[in-house]
Design a protein around this motif. Structure first.
Motif, PDB file in Angstrom:
ATOM      1  N   GLY B 304      -3.691  -9.501  24.517  1.00 41.77           N
ATOM      2  CA  GLY B 304      -2.301  -9.750  24.871  1.00 41.77           C
ATOM      3  C   GLY B 304      -1.536  -8.446  25.013  1.00 41.77           C
ATOM      4  N   SER B 305      -0.558  -8.402  25.925  1.00 43.90           N
ATOM      5  CA  SER B 305       0.282  -7.211  26.095  1.00 43.90           C
ATOM      6  C   SER B 305       1.734  -7.630  26.216  1.00 43.90           C
ATOM      7  N   TRP B 306       2.627  -6.817  25.649  1.00 48.26           N
ATOM      8  CA  TRP B 306       4.048  -7.093  25.725  1.00 48.26           C
ATOM      9  C   TRP B 306       4.826  -5.811  25.973  1.00 48.26           C
ATOM     10  N   GLY B 307       6.084  -5.968  26.342  1.00 50.82           N
ATOM     11  CA  GLY B 307       7.008  -4.845  26.347  1.00 50.82           C
ATOM     12  C   GLY B 307       7.206  -4.170  27.693  1.00 50.82           C
ATOM     13  N   ASP B 308       6.367  -4.463  28.687  1.00 51.44           N
ATOM     14  CA  ASP B 308       6.543  -3.811  29.975  1.00 51.44           C
ATOM     15  C   ASP B 308       7.541  -4.576  30.834  1.00 51.44           C
ATOM     16  N   LYS B 309       8.498  -3.835  31.381  1.00 48.38           N
ATOM     17  CA  LYS B 309       9.540  -4.481  32.175  1.00 48.38           C
ATOM     18  C   LYS B 309       9.008  -4.960  33.513  1.00 48.38           C
TER      19      LYS B 309
END
Lengths: 369, 324
Positions: B304-309
């Protein structure tokens, strides 16, 4: 060397074209990023509104990349926007930047100043050629707006990764150098056909997006709210488009007979007075939303924006009277992504439940992840 | 093989809760674990505690909620990932379908949810201010050397009404210290703090909303009788506290997972929770946003990846389909 201007939605295409065609070197304001926002915040008063901070930041970035003049709009009325150009001129000069400043005041209120600024901007271009250019860029802006409306329709219908917004950006790049109205129409048709191919599922709910003009039109300022809502299956209708705004506020302001009194009439029973900015429009559009079959309204505005705060108190009442859900988001440089996401999702859930109950007489919790 | 179970997980900033229901929606287990800034460990601990209920029973559906809902979903394989407003409303409705107002005060967030005819019609959530939340009470109790469990009881012993500035927790603290130095009793000070927290909540979140009964109060702070009594005084109405008040988010999430039970759950299994989960972050410098991107790795592989606009690092998520 070159002239720059504030980044504001897609307006950089039309404004950039016009300046270039009149013989200017143009330093286009860069995309608004965290860097823009932090530069602007650092060099603006703490309680100034978000649009001032963003535009200051983008001026700094443009000046750093070689701009030597700035074009900014002026303004009249209770909103502080009218002072921004002068305030920024002072702040940037104090920071050591050397540049020429062009501030265009509303032609109907300050015809002399407006005339002189435009005259010096047009250089040696004859007036009738300027008019022709204005016609082309306005037409272009209207095609861009039209494409955007289509994107808001097709995006929530897509299944899987949403591609509509990407295509929109591609379209904007494609039309940028175009100078003939005929090719604008062709490119529009080409992209519209591509977008129509995406349509698969029916959006769950329909929401009207309204509020302060900069926050509504600039996705980097409203944390890409339209994209987020599309991913939740929401068809969004934006209330303000730059082309229409120009017609409504600049052209019709010069020729008062063209001015519509619709907004004032609709808002009258709730707010009978002009309170600056788009305060009265926000109230009127909320009333209209309930009559036009929208399932809900989202108001976005910069933290500390007086006209919109006034309107917010009033639309709470409209919401109760007309039974239309309203969500208000006041944003500044601190606006936390996760908090906004939670609120948007909860708001869409709320509306969808209400809709299901009205349509089927039961409130099923059938939404996906 | 036993009967199937349904799991609800609420990963909040202060506590992580897990609820296990049986097929007939009876509560089998509930766990309240302090997150302490380590949501992954907290989820693991939660599963250890409820292991015996899950071990021999097929998992039919899993729901996650709370600010860490995406993280928990990527860890365990969730079927329903929902915001905390919706799950708290579902939880409250499962307890009492006539509920009209839900007051929820958690560790870092507080919410008000207005319902009509079993559906949410309005809500509000505190944004940047923490003056009306549980962690502030925790801090003040610790500062005075009182356990948070005794806080409410002591407050109820108060005889004099003291006014504590409640607009901001920093103001409230200095005002409390000031009143202490004047010689006011601890009971009166604590009672004053309860009242100011309640007023702050009602001013911040309740403004413009019609607070109708039945009113349900949930979240960890509902255990504090001082706050409950302050709410009853301010609202002049009886406040209901549901049995599982401390885990209502997880409770609602489990019920939601049950309502939307899939044909086959995405649950990875108990063994998968023992896997090695490591979050790592880096600053992407492809544009001026300089997003801090967080990757969640399971045994070295990114899950999982988060935080990229710009969503460059996003895995394509399944678009919700409308079942009509």
């Amino acid at each position: 060397m070159g002239i720059t201007f504030p980044r504001f939605g897609t307006s950089h295409v039309a404004i950039g074209n016009l300046l270039k065609w009149m013989g200017h070197d143009v330093i286009k304001p860069p995309d608004i990023t965290e860097k823009t926002i932090s530069l602007g915040t650092k060099n603006s008063p703490e309680l100034a509104c978000f649009p001032l901070k963003i535009t200051t930041g983008s001026f700094i970035e443009a000046l750093d990349s070689g701009a030597d003049s700035i074009l900014m709009a002026g303004g009249v009325g209770p909103c502080r926007f009218g002072y921004y150009g002068y305030l920024q001129k002072g702040a940037l000069t104090q920071m050591g930047y050397k540049f020429d400043s062009f501030i265009i005041e509303p032609p109907s209120r300050h015809p002399k100043q407006a005339y002189h600024t435009i005259k010096s901007l047009k250089k040696k271009t004859p007036w009738h050629t300027v008019m022709k250019y204005v016609y082309i860029v306005l037409t272009k802006q209207k095609y861009i707006d039209k494409m955007h409306k289509l994107v808001l329709e097709t995006a929530p219908k897509e299944v899987g990764e949403i591609k509509s917004f990407k295509l929109f950006n591609e379209f904007v790049q494609k039309v940028e150098p175009v100078r003939e109205v005929k090719s604008l129409k062709e490119i529009y048709q080409h992209y519209a056909d591509k977008l129509y191919k995406f349509q698969k599922v029916t959006p769950k709910v329909k929401i009207k997006l309204l509020g302060e003009i900069y926050l509504v039109c600039e996705p980097a300022a409203n944390l890409y709210i339209e994209k987020k809502l599309a991913a939740l299956g929401v068809e969004v209708q934006r209330t303000i488009y730059l082309g229409e705004w120009f017609d409504g506020h600049v052209v019709k302001d010069i020729i008062p007979i063209l001015k519509e009194k619709e907004t004032e009439k609709t808002a009258k029973s709730y707010l009978s007075q002009m309170v600056g900015g788009h305060g009265q429009e926000t109230v009127a559009q909320t009333v209209q939303a309930s009559q036009q079959g929208f399932d809900g309204v989202i108001q976005v505005y910069p933290f500390t924006c007086t006209p919109e705060i006034l309107a917010q108190g009033i639309i709470t009442k409209v919401s109760k009277d007309k039974k239309i859900p309203v969500l208000t988001l006041s944003m500044d440089e601190h606006s936390a992504q996760a908090g906004i996401d939670t609120r948007l999702e909860a708001f869409v859930d709320l509306i969808y439940q209400k809709k299901l109950q009205n349509e089927r007489g039961e409130a099923l919790w059938v939404m996906g992840s | 093989m036993g009967n199937g179970v349904i799991i609800g997980i609420d990963v909040g900033s202060v506590s992580t809760n897990i609820v296990v229901l049986d097929e007939k929606q009876n509560l089998l287990a509930k766990e309240y674990i302090r997150t302490q800034g380590k949501p992954i460990q907290a989820v693991k601990k939660g599963f250890e505690a409820v292991e015996k209920y899950i071990k021999n029973n097929p998992v039919l559906s899993v729901g996650t909620t709370g600010s860490g809902r995406k993280l928990a979903a990527a860890m365990v394989g969730a079927d329903v990932v929902k915001n905390e407003i919706t799950t708290h409303a579902v939880g409250a409705l499962k307890h009492d379908k006539d509920v009209k107002t839900v007051i929820e005060i958690g560790g870092q967030d507080s919410k008000i949810i207005i319902l009509d005819d079993s559906i949410v019609t309005d809500f509000a959530m505190n944004s940047v201010c923490a003056a009306g939340t549980g962690s502030f009470l925790d801090q003040q109790a610790a500062r005075l050397g009182i356990s948070i469990e005794d806080f409410g009881k002591i407050a109820l012993e108060s005889t004099t009404e003291l006014r504590i500035a409640g607009r901001c927790s920093v103001f409230a603290e200095s005002d409390m210290i000031h009143k202490q130095q004047l010689g006011n009793s601890i009971a009166d000070i604590l009672a004053g703090l309860c009242t100011s927290l309640v007023r702050n909540y009602l001013n911040n979140l309740g403004k413009g909303k019609e607070i109708k009964s039945p009113i349900m109060f949930q979240g960890g702070v509902a255990a504090n009788p001082g706050i409950v009594s302050a709410f009853e005084k301010e609202l002049e109405q009886k406040i209901l506290i549901p049995t599982h008040y401390d885990v209502m988010g997880a409770f609602g999430s489990a019920h939601l997972a049950n309502i939307q039970r899939p044909s086959k759950s995405k649950f990875f299994g108990l063994e998968a929770i023992d896997d090695d989960f490591t979050p790592s972050s880096f600053n992407c410098s492809d544009c001026g946003n300089n997003c801090e991107v967080v990757n969640l790795k399971r045994n070295g592989l990114i899950v999982g990846s988060w935080g990229d606009k710009c969503q460059k690092y996003h895995q394509p998520t399944e678009q919700q389909k409308i079942s009509s």
